[in-house]
Design a protein around this motif. Structure first.
Motif, mmCIF file in Angstrom:
data_model
loop_
_atom_site.group_PDB
_atom_site.id
_atom_site.type_symbol
_atom_site.label_atom_id
_atom_site.label_comp_id
_atom_site.label_asym_id
_atom_site.label_seq_id
_atom_site.Cartn_x
_atom_site.Cartn_y
_atom_site.Cartn_z
ATOM 1 N N VAL A 43 17.259 5.127 48.365
ATOM 2 C CA VAL A 43 18.505 5.587 48.956
ATOM 3 C C VAL A 43 18.670 7.084 48.742
ATOM 4 O O VAL A 43 18.422 7.605 47.657
ATOM 5 N N CYS A 44 19.106 7.772 49.792
ATOM 6 C CA CYS A 44 19.496 9.172 49.672
ATOM 7 C C CYS A 44 20.695 9.396 50.589
ATOM 8 O O CYS A 44 21.016 8.558 51.425
ATOM 9 N N TYR A 45 21.362 10.501 50.397
ATOM 10 C CA TYR A 45 22.473 10.844 51.269
ATOM 11 C C TYR A 45 22.194 12.198 51.899
ATOM 12 O O TYR A 45 21.469 13.017 51.343
ATOM 13 N N TYR A 46 22.748 12.406 53.070
ATOM 14 C CA TYR A 46 22.534 13.655 53.784
ATOM 15 C C TYR A 46 23.573 14.670 53.335
ATOM 16 O O TYR A 46 24.767 14.401 53.378
ATOM 17 N N ALA A 47 23.094 15.791 52.875
ATOM 18 C CA ALA A 47 23.979 16.867 52.424
ATOM 19 C C ALA A 47 23.752 18.097 53.297
ATOM 20 O O ALA A 47 22.644 18.624 53.343
ATOM 21 N N THR A 48 24.780 18.491 53.999
ATOM 22 C CA THR A 48 24.683 19.721 54.772
ATOM 23 C C THR A 48 24.701 20.894 53.804
ATOM 24 O O THR A 48 25.089 20.768 52.647
ATOM 25 N N ASP A 49 24.268 22.044 54.290
ATOM 26 C CA ASP A 49 24.197 23.227 53.432
ATOM 27 C C ASP A 49 25.561 23.640 52.899
ATOM 28 O O ASP A 49 25.684 24.138 51.792
ATOM 29 N N ASP A 50 26.607 23.424 53.690
ATOM 30 C CA ASP A 50 27.942 23.850 53.271
ATOM 31 C C ASP A 50 28.746 22.730 52.609
ATOM 32 O O ASP A 50 29.848 22.943 52.162
ATOM 33 N N ALA A 51 28.177 21.534 52.538
ATOM 34 C CA ALA A 51 28.909 20.394 51.967
ATOM 35 C C ALA A 51 28.741 20.360 50.459
ATOM 36 O O ALA A 51 27.692 20.697 49.929
ATOM 37 N N ILE A 108 26.704 10.428 39.605
ATOM 38 C CA ILE A 108 25.914 10.205 40.817
ATOM 39 C C ILE A 108 24.459 10.535 40.497
ATOM 40 O O ILE A 108 24.142 11.659 40.103
ATOM 41 N N ALA A 109 23.570 9.578 40.652
ATOM 42 C CA ALA A 109 22.159 9.795 40.377
ATOM 43 C C ALA A 109 21.313 9.811 41.646
ATOM 44 O O ALA A 109 20.148 10.163 41.605
ATOM 45 N N VAL A 110 21.891 9.436 42.775
ATOM 46 C CA VAL A 110 21.156 9.400 44.036
ATOM 47 C C VAL A 110 20.928 10.829 44.513
ATOM 48 O O VAL A 110 21.822 11.666 44.441
ATOM 49 N N GLU A 111 19.736 11.080 45.006
ATOM 50 C CA GLU A 111 19.365 12.433 45.428
ATOM 51 C C GLU A 111 19.802 12.740 46.854
ATOM 52 O O GLU A 111 19.757 11.860 47.719
ATOM 53 N N PRO A 112 20.177 13.991 47.102
ATOM 54 C CA PRO A 112 20.505 14.394 48.480
ATOM 55 C C PRO A 112 19.242 14.756 49.251
ATOM 56 O O PRO A 112 18.188 15.001 48.664
ATOM 57 N N THR A 113 19.363 14.785 50.553
ATOM 58 C CA THR A 113 18.305 15.311 51.410
ATOM 59 C C THR A 113 18.969 16.245 52.412
ATOM 60 O O THR A 113 20.130 16.071 52.763
ATOM 61 N N HIS A 114 18.227 17.243 52.858
ATOM 62 C CA HIS A 114 18.751 18.190 53.829
ATOM 63 C C HIS A 114 18.028 18.062 55.163
ATOM 64 O O HIS A 114 18.172 18.908 56.034
#
Length: 123
Positions: A34-42, A58-64
């Protein structure tokens, strides 16, 4: 075991995606990557997490990047449409509607429970 990949998109804030990702990761027992999408400004500050009723880490990693194919895309409050994100069409899209309130974590957990019952244990 080959893990299924899940990306979570959140609207109106990335904090919803962070919480959903963490809950899904914990409830599924590591079955999904599982990952979540992180925008550059979020940003998902601790303050915004607490406003949604979440007080844990929160231990889940973001992806850009949305370029790689995922097995599932969880789209909270139609984030891909509202933010005009280019999501790969070959993914299985799952839409969650969750109100941004102090009860959001409870509703996200209910959605994660349903997702697991439908896609992990179901057909």
């Amino acid at each position: 075991m080959n893990k299924k990949t899940v990306i979570i998109l959140g609207y109106p804030s990335v904090a919803m995606a962070m919480i959903a990702g963490e809950l899904l990761n914990r409830l599924a027992g590591g079955y999904y990557q599982v990952c979540y999408y992180a925008t550059d400004d979020a940003s998902g500050s601790d303050h915004s997490l607490e406003e949604l009723g979440y007080y844990d880490c929160i231990a889940v990693e973001p992806t850009h990047s949305l370029a790689k194919p995922f097995d599932y895309v969880i789209d909270i409050n139609y984030a891909s449409y509202r933010s005009q994100l280019p999501v790969i069409a070959r993914c299985r899209h799952v839409y969650w509607e969750v109100e941004a309130s102090s009860e959001a974590t409870v509703h996200l957990k209910q959605q994660a429970d349903f997702f697991i019952s439908r896609f992990l244990y179901g057909s």
